[in-house]
Design an enzyme around this catalytic site. Structure first.
Site, short mmCIF file in Angstrom:
data_model
loop_
_atom_site.label_atom_id
_atom_site.label_comp_id
_atom_site.label_asym_id
_atom_site.label_seq_id
_atom_site.Cartn_x
_atom_site.Cartn_y
_atom_site.Cartn_z
N HIS A 43 0.85 -1.19 0.00
CA HIS A 43 0.00 0.00 0.00
C HIS A 43 0.89 1.25 0.00
O HIS A 43 2.01 1.22 0.52
CB HIS A 43 -0.92 0.00 1.22
CG HIS A 43 -2.10 -0.92 1.06
ND1 HIS A 43 -3.29 -0.73 1.71
CD2 HIS A 43 -2.26 -2.03 0.29
CE1 HIS A 43 -4.14 -1.69 1.37
NE2 HIS A 43 -3.54 -2.49 0.52
N CYS A 54 -9.69 5.70 0.92
CA CYS A 54 -9.55 7.10 0.56
C CYS A 54 -8.11 7.52 0.80
O CYS A 54 -7.60 7.36 1.91
CB CYS A 54 -10.47 7.96 1.41
SG CYS A 54 -10.10 9.71 1.30
N ASN A 63 -4.06 1.26 -2.19
CA ASN A 63 -3.27 0.22 -2.84
C ASN A 63 -2.27 0.82 -3.82
O ASN A 63 -2.51 1.89 -4.39
CB ASN A 63 -4.21 -0.69 -3.64
CG ASN A 63 -4.94 -1.69 -2.78
OD1 ASN A 63 -4.32 -2.57 -2.23
ND2 ASN A 63 -6.26 -1.53 -2.66
#
Lengths: 314, 314
Positions: free
Chosen positions: B222, B253, B262
């Site tokens: 991420h 968000c 991601n």
């Protein structure tokens, strides 16, 4: 956090023990701002950056105010920060007039700004690459004669909006010319942010072959395509220890194609500290500085780390 | 562009020749959306992703609608895409009930979702780590008996919002348990985006030591702190060839701390293609898909590459 601090420190093999961050937020970051930033705010920004542990803080540019009105206050600004102890405060000088103004104020670290491509030399400097190098030659000589340290920026080292991919040998020609003039350090700019790690390694290797040693090379990546930190990692693996970055990712608008955001210093520091690489930077103070500067500019920082660390609401 | 195409292709040594991108946008990306996305739009999204050359497109989750109402239409969606030829369409199955629903529809690639930390196991699954592994054991066995390929997601592999840094040996225990059950592949999730490249290398090396071979390992980063692509590069250097990413960076968000975007598939593809690594993906078609999906959701893509390639106004 109730347990182990983040990022967890896990060194990787074959990386430098220490990196010098060349902070460009106050110059490269602010030079395209539409908002007029008061001189006192700029000075406070530089002082806070130094207070966060950055030891190289590019302060301003002695370019003609007609070209960069945002930095027209260089003469007023520089004396407001030049007392900072233990901090190098390089300034950009486009020509002898700019150099003379900078030297008169006591600046002893200066930078010239060259292009690896003809298209950008023409667009930005209104000269051919060779004409611009001819302009820099006496500037670098005079600066060296005055005892100054000289950095040579080379922009468009990987790609150019008009010419597409830029071959490393073309970049190497400009780099060796700047070294031959006497530049102590070069900063390889990916001005439009298109480089990928293999390209970075290839350029660094070619420059070594052409006689430019790695300690004289800094990297200056933009995050336009999200590649800046991966490219930085590739440069570190090559032995590079000078990395340009901009506090909060200041510089241009991250939402427009032509405006290519600088690598955010906070994102860089997160990676370096996770890798156990010393920077001297206090990430909390740096993030607070970027949050403060974002308030001055009236818009949020594009740095992902600044956003993550400053959103305490979740 | 009038000259060399960008990114310039310059391979780097010791990287794989080909990477399989495990596209998670339609499942991981949409599962936290506040906007209700019609089933037909989800199906069109999956079809467009496949049309852009992605060969592994995680389609949905057979979790109870009470927990993830956004994906409550799994039963309706799956038949709308299951005819796609040459594309693997894994689905998430939290338990035997979910697995049975998926198998009944013909799914033969499934995934279970484990946690490396007690805190997240409790928060997300309302079980201890060992209790959740006990739940997965018969799920994995039944899936294998049905001839399915089973992926095991392991979340919080590097850091956890409650526990801070997560030691690699703790992650290895969960990984080896999932392998012992029969999981064909593991996906190492940096759910809060805090990992750095040395940490990634250390975890991969430890897993190899504990008997989990690199070809059975995928990485799932991420971009909360901007580290995802640098971490991916570190994983590639270790030999990893399965990388999770989400088209357009969909997922949570990007402006809130807890919502950890991601890695954007486009940013990943830019790097891989620059490195000369085959993906089978057409970046232009993928970007167009993300732009289209952003229109459906009514907000811009957080992917830097999508922004750069889609802003034609400058």
């Amino acid at each position: 956090m109730t347990a182990g601090a983040l990022p967890m420190v896990v060194p990787a093999p074959d990386l430098p023990a220490r990196v010098r961050i060349h902070e460009v937020g106050a110059r490269d970051g602010l030079q395209n701002e539409k908002t007029a930033v008061p001189t006192a705010v700029k000075a406070e920004f530089v002082r806070r950056l130094a207070g966060a542990g950055l030891t190289t803080v590019e302060a301003t540019s002695f370019v003609h105010p007609k070209w960069v009105p945002q930095l027209a206050d260089a003469e007023e600004l520089y004396p407001l920060v030049s007392d900072l102890a233990g901090v190098d405060l390089p300034v950009l000088v486009p020509n002898r007039r700019g150099l003379d103004r900078a030297l008169a104020l006591g600046a002893r670290r200066v930078a010239v700004f060259a292009s690896a491509t003809e298209s950008f030399a023409k667009a930005n400097l209104n000269r051919t690459v060779d004409e611009s190098l001819a302009v820099f030659e006496p500037v670098v000589r005079e600066a060296k004669d005055a005892g100054a340290h000289v950095r040579g920026y080379v922009s468009m080292c990987f790609g150019d909006p008009w010419e597409g991919a830029v071959p490393p040998h073309q970049v190497a020609r400009v780099c060796t010319a700047l070294r031959d003039m006497g530049c102590d350090e070069l900063s390889l700019g990916d001005t439009i942010g298109v480089a990928t790690p293999g390209h970075v390694q290839a350029l660094l290797a070619l420059l070594n072959e052409r006689g430019v040693p790695t300690p004289a090379l800094g990297v200056h990546f933009h995050d336009t395509y999200g590649q800046a930190l991966a490219n930085t990692l590739a440069a570190l693996r090559h032995g590079v220890t000078t990395v340009d970055a901009s506090a909060g990712g200041l510089g241009g608008c991250p939402y427009a194609r032509s405006a290519t955001g600088n690598l955010a210093t906070e994102d860089l520091v997160w990676m370096l500290h996770g890798l156990g690489i010393e920077t001297g930077v206090d990430l909390g103070r740096l993030t607070a500085t970027s949050v403060w500067m974002a308030e001055q500019l009236g818009r949020p920082s594009p740095s992902r780390t600044v956003r993550a660390l400053s959103h305490k609401d979740q």
